[in-house]
Design an enzyme around this catalytic site. Structure first.
Site, mmCIF file in Angstrom:
data_model
loop_
_atom_site.group_PDB
_atom_site.id
_atom_site.type_symbol
_atom_site.label_atom_id
_atom_site.label_comp_id
_atom_site.label_asym_id
_atom_site.label_seq_id
_atom_site.Cartn_x
_atom_site.Cartn_y
_atom_site.Cartn_z
ATOM 1 N N ASP A 132 -21.659 15.358 -11.881
ATOM 2 C CA ASP A 132 -22.809 15.846 -12.208
ATOM 3 C C ASP A 132 -23.713 16.200 -10.872
ATOM 4 O O ASP A 132 -24.432 15.639 -10.333
ATOM 5 C CB ASP A 132 -23.727 14.829 -12.896
ATOM 6 C CG ASP A 132 -25.153 15.611 -13.372
ATOM 7 O OD1 ASP A 132 -25.261 16.740 -13.179
ATOM 8 O OD2 ASP A 132 -25.896 14.810 -13.588
ATOM 9 N N GLU A 166 -32.019 21.087 -10.360
ATOM 10 C CA GLU A 166 -31.851 20.977 -11.932
ATOM 11 C C GLU A 166 -32.242 19.736 -12.295
ATOM 12 O O GLU A 166 -32.939 19.666 -13.510
ATOM 13 C CB GLU A 166 -30.468 21.262 -12.315
ATOM 14 C CG GLU A 166 -30.010 21.417 -13.682
ATOM 15 C CD GLU A 166 -29.921 20.123 -14.433
ATOM 16 O OE1 GLU A 166 -29.716 20.023 -15.631
ATOM 17 O OE2 GLU A 166 -29.790 19.035 -13.754
ATOM 18 N N GLU A 167 -32.119 18.567 -11.541
ATOM 19 C CA GLU A 167 -32.302 17.195 -11.924
ATOM 20 C C GLU A 167 -33.755 17.145 -11.987
ATOM 21 O O GLU A 167 -34.228 15.999 -12.432
ATOM 22 C CB GLU A 167 -31.576 16.360 -11.158
ATOM 23 C CG GLU A 167 -30.142 16.503 -11.053
ATOM 24 C CD GLU A 167 -29.512 15.996 -12.101
ATOM 25 O OE1 GLU A 167 -30.111 15.774 -13.156
ATOM 26 O OE2 GLU A 167 -28.077 15.828 -12.289
ATOM 27 N N HIS A 295 -25.561 9.649 -13.135
ATOM 28 C CA HIS A 295 -26.815 9.683 -12.271
ATOM 29 C C HIS A 295 -26.787 8.473 -11.755
ATOM 30 O O HIS A 295 -27.740 7.875 -11.410
ATOM 31 C CB HIS A 295 -28.099 9.632 -13.499
ATOM 32 C CG HIS A 295 -28.454 11.387 -13.659
ATOM 33 N ND1 HIS A 295 -29.572 11.505 -14.369
ATOM 34 C CD2 HIS A 295 -27.739 12.227 -13.294
ATOM 35 C CE1 HIS A 295 -29.627 12.953 -14.599
ATOM 36 N NE2 HIS A 295 -28.527 13.398 -13.993
#
Ligand code: PHI
Ligand code: ZN
Ligand code: CA
Length: 506
Positions: A132, A166-167, A295
């Site tokens: 990710d 983005e996160e 994450h």
């Protein structure tokens, strides 16, 4: 893996001569190597190793505002520059830190017909973010580099993007979309997004742009369904079953669909738990997350399913090559209603309307509890409208007393499809309308197809241009006519309608 040569393709002698003579004529020829490539897994893994090394050298993260993010952006940008892309580092500020989007344009293609491909490049602060979203970042980077290796000359203009932050809420992609000039926005005809495509306990999810699953968010902008189908076609061709994932905007395609740009993409799963049915379908471990390191600090190069990453990269290449090199549609027939082309009012002689008959012209706006007849057209000055003048009140030149109809000149369609009709329309009515009132568009050949059948209702409906499309494959080789009728029937109501920009493309 396909190891046949890509550049040194030996053409059969006849094809070679044909290609040569076309190039002598100055006609650009597309190399026969336009077949979608097989993206080498080793190249993808080399990019992931670089992202990991960048994180290791920068406190274990590639997050927004941390040096590991800018180092990631520079890594991607340097490779694109070396491959002949025109790159821009777009900066924005979020949370008091500078963020960066890397935008890479492949020179050439139709500047009014852009396909964008994007992935977020930032990680969360907790870890290096290799699945990710090093995975999506590496996969689209390798697709871009393959475009360069093949010296692809697609019909569409290709633009790749690596998004920052983005996160923290799709910050980079939102910044990009919100700062696009309106004219540039309309040139982007599609956006493909790849966020998490190498999950260790992978699922094969394709964004449900057509909402065929009927869960969560509704369908995406028109065109999203076709992007979804193109991606599904690839997985079908390699015998891998796919499932939809709700088109809820939980990644960087969100800002694109919010402004009406069709989008698509793939996903191999995040914190969600793989069901036993999904494990039966795809293998892997039921009862465990698709990505147990989602994450977390353990989202390292060890957190990648090579098969999933390889298949998704090949799916990206398939989609980019298929969409960007497709022959642009050819307009078979169109009418913008700027000039007279031979439409006939009341062709059957049975119309009953006493006012508001169809005519071509520059429409005057009327309002009554909101917009009724629109003074604007979709293109140019003129449209087809029921009673062009405004008159002294909205009810002066609206349709009264029954049906008004108008028929196109004969249209001869080519003998093979695909044939697609599109048009713009509106129907406006007051709350004194009913389901007896309508606007209808039909195509009449040996059979009849209804393109549009919008009925009135006992509510206020304001005029607003809308598009309708229809497939006319059934009429290939026929000479057809388009018949438009509208009615104020069963009691007097305020009814207005307009039509503009009818197009049939193959
Ligand atoms: N964007 C999320 C994960 C995610 C990716 C969710 C794709 C849905 C989809 I479709 C993240 O980066 O954490
Ligand atoms: Zn994430
Ligand atoms: Ca849905």
């Amino acid at each position: 893996m396909l190891l046949t040569c890509r550049k040194g393709v030996r053409l059969p002698i006849v094809a070679a001569i044909a290609t040569l003579s076309l190039s002598l004529l100055g006609v650009p020829t597309q190399a026969a190597a336009a077949a979608p490539p097989d993206i080498p897994l080793a190249n993808l893994k080399a990019h992931l190793a670089q992202f990991q090394a960048i994180a290791n050298a920068n406190g274990g993260t590639r997050a927004h505002g941390r040096p590991g993010y800018l180092a990631s952006a520079n890594y991607v940008r340097d490779r694109l520059n070396a491959a002949g892309f025109t790159t821009t580092l777009q900066t924005f500020t979020y949370n008091g830190a500078t963020g960066y989007n890397v935008i890479a344009d492949w020179p050439g293609g139709n500047p009014d017909d852009i396909l964008m491909i994007g992935a977020h490049l930032d990680s969360v602060t907790a870890g290096p973010g290799i699945n990710d979203n090093g995975s999506g970042s590496a996969a689209i980077l390798e697709a871009a580099l393959e475009v360069s290796r093949q010296a692809l000359q697609p019909a569409k203009h290709l633009r790749f993007a690596w998004w920052g932050a983005e996160e923290l809420g799709l910050r980079g992609s939102r910044f990009y979309v919100n700062n696009l000039p309106a004219a540039e926005r309309t040139r982007i005809k599609g956006y493909l997004n790849f966020d998490m495509v190498g999950s260790p306990n992978a699922g094969y999810f394709v964004y449900d742009g057509d909402d065929s699953d009927g869960t969560g968010a509704g369908p995406g902008p028109a065109g999203s369904a076709a992007l979804e189908q193109t991606i599904i076609d690839y997985f079908t061709s390699i015998g891998v079953p796919t499932r939809g994932t709700d088109f809820d905007g939980r990644s960087d395609y969100g800002p694109f669909i919010a402004v009406g740009i069709p989008a698509g993409g793939t996903f191999t799963g995040a914190e969600g738990i793989k069901t036993s049915a999904q494990a039966a379908l795809w293998g892997g471990t039921a009862g465990q997350a698709f990505d147990p390191c989602y994450h977390r600090s353990c989202d390292t190069t060890a957190n990648i399913n090579d098969t999933a990453l390889d298949r998704n990269a090949d799916a990206i290449a398939h989609a980019v090559w298929t969409i960007a090199t497709a022959a642009p549609p050819v307009v078979v027939w169109q009418d913008t209603f700027e000039t007279a082309t031979g439409w006939t009012v009341n062709p059957s002689g049975t119309d009953t309307a006493t006012a508001g008959q169809w005519e071509r012209g520059d429409p005057e706006a009327t309002t009554s509890s909101g917009a009724k007849q629109l003074g604007t057209t979709v293109s140019g000055t003129n449209d087809l409208v029921t009673g062009r003048p405004a008159g002294s009140s909205a009810g002066t030149y609206d349709i009264d007393g029954g049906v008004t109809s108008i028929q196109s000149p004969p249209i001869t369609l080519p003998s093979s499809g695909p044939l697609n009709l599109s048009l713009s329309w509106y129907l406006a009515h007051g709350s004194n309308s009913s389901s007896a009132d309508y606007l209808r568009v039909r195509v009449i050949g040996t059979t009849t197809a209804t393109v549009l059948n919008q009925t009135g209702a006992a509510t206020n409906r304001n005029g607003a241009w809308t598009t309708a499309t229809a497939n006319l494959n059934a009429f290939a080789g026929q000479t057809v006519r388009i018949l438009i009728d509208a009615a104020d029937a069963s009691g007097a109501s305020l009814v207005e309608a307009g039509i503009d920009d009818i197009k049939i493309a193959r």
